[in-house]
Design a protein around this motif. Structure first.
Motif, short mmCIF file in Angstrom:
data_model
loop_
_atom_site.label_atom_id
_atom_site.label_comp_id
_atom_site.label_asym_id
_atom_site.label_seq_id
_atom_site.Cartn_x
_atom_site.Cartn_y
_atom_site.Cartn_z
N MET A 21 0.83 -1.22 0.00
CA MET A 21 0.00 0.00 0.00
C MET A 21 0.86 1.26 0.00
N THR A 22 1.94 1.27 0.78
CA THR A 22 2.77 2.48 0.88
C THR A 22 3.76 2.61 -0.26
N GLU A 23 4.12 1.48 -0.87
CA GLU A 23 5.16 1.50 -1.89
C GLU A 23 4.75 2.28 -3.14
N THR A 24 3.47 2.32 -3.44
CA THR A 24 3.03 3.02 -4.65
C THR A 24 3.38 4.50 -4.59
N HIS A 25 3.60 5.03 -3.38
CA HIS A 25 4.02 6.43 -3.26
C HIS A 25 5.38 6.55 -2.60
N ASP A 26 6.15 5.46 -2.62
CA ASP A 26 7.51 5.47 -2.07
C ASP A 26 7.59 6.02 -0.66
#
Ligand code: GDP
Ligand code: ZN
Length: 316
Positions: free
Chosen positions: A116-121
């Motif tokens: 979930m958080t990786e899509t916005h680094d």
């Protein structure tokens, strides 16, 4: 001057608490419909949003514009499958509270959160809490998972609000930053927040609802200013974290160590399932990618393909 710029501190769904840049707290409502990449949102305005408001009375206002978000954390709405739910925006990092025991470790949940958080680094700090409950076996398990997540670039801490172990490091990590604090119910997030910041506990008490048992129950995300600088966004305990709004390739691209190796796959649209000469599967075999991460990946892919629904009480 009947307009101002401010930051959203709390969202209840029908109104928002906004702190203007001059430090005035006010309640605001929204006008019109806001969408995110064409998808419907259950909560168009997120905690952390920078907004333009227009006063309608001395202490009430309307949000007329959401300023461009630096980043945001969004998930599939737990209640409405085709809606998205914004957890928070404009954050510096997320802190995920997990446990080894009571409740037992859910590697699948950690990997879902990181997806979930990786899509916005967004940098994530994983905190293994309730360290007072650990014997040698649990510590060994922690070391194993610490290595897995350290290797792929995440900071891992451990803590106990009972003994105070690890709290200094935790505070140091929070200082001066805007942090989204998250976890599934029962991991001790509320206790931790109250222990690391007694001033915050007082504040929480004043403005939050209490259940019959006198325990703090978080229903909506809420942001607090930390006395030593920085902000903490408390979110309700997560019960489901589904990815039906993702394509399989979105998952492949956001398992960061898979993505890093995927240029070595024979096919450039390799989903790392049964394709020949897949660098990711090879890396799992060679022990370069953790089998637990691959297991989580497969589970999410299967869920997307079948449009299944995942819940925290699943055993992974
Ligand atoms: P939340 O749902 O994540 O906010 O969790 P709570 O803070 O409400 O805590 C859930 C349960 O775990 C409560 O019974 C707490 O007393 C207990 N708890 C919280 N922190 C710790 C800890 O550091 N060690 C131990 N052993 N229990 C804890
Ligand atoms: Zn592959």
């Amino acid at each position: 001057m009947n307009q101002a710029i401010g930051t959203v501190y709390k969202s209840t769904g029908s109104w928002y608490r906004v702190k203007t840049d001059k430090g005035i707290m006010l309640d605001a409502r929204i006008k019109g419909k806001f969408r995110l990449n064409g998808k419907k949102l259950t909560n168009p305005v997120a905690v952390g949003d920078r907004v333009k408001i227009e006063w309608t009375s001395a202490d009430e206002a309307t949000i007329i514009e959401i300023l461009t978000r630096n980043n945001y954390v969004v998930r599939q709405s737990p209640r409405k499958k085709h809606f998205l739910h914004l957890l928070a925006s404009n954050i510096d990092q997320a802190m995920l509270i997990v446990t080894v025991v009571e409740p037992s470790l859910k590697p699948g949940f950690i990997d879902r959160f990181l997806l979930m958080t990786e899509t916005h680094d967004i940098p994530v700090v994983i905190v293994f809490n309730k360290s007072d409950l650990w014997g040698p076996e649990e510590r060994e398990k922690l070391d194993e998972f610490r290595a897995i997540y350290n290797d792929i670039g995440y900071k891992v801490l451990h803590s106990s609000s009972l003994t105070g172990e690890g709290l200094d490091k935790l505070k140091e990590t929070l200082q001066g930053k805007t942090t989204l604090m998250s976890g599934h119910s029962g991991v001790g997030k509320s206790s931790l927040m109250n222990t690391i910041q007694p001033e915050l506990a007082l504040k929480t008490e004043e403005i939050s609802d209490y259940s019959g048992k006198g325990q703090h129950t978080t229903t909506f995300a809420e942001m607090f200013d930390l006395p030593e600088g920085g902000r903490l966004i408390d979110t309700p305990g997560i019960k489901t974290l589904g990815f039906n709004h993702f394509e399989v390739m979105d998952v492949a691209h956001n398992f960061r160590e898979f993505f890093a190796l995927s240029s070595g796959c024979k096919f450039n649209n390799c989903m790392h399932l049964n394709e020949p000469k897949c660098a990711v599967r090879q890396a799992v075999q060679d022990g370069q990618i953790a089998p637990t991460r691959y297991r989580s990946y497969l589970q999410i892919v299967e869920e997307i393909e079948n449009q299944n629904y995942w819940e925290i009480n699943n055993d992974w």
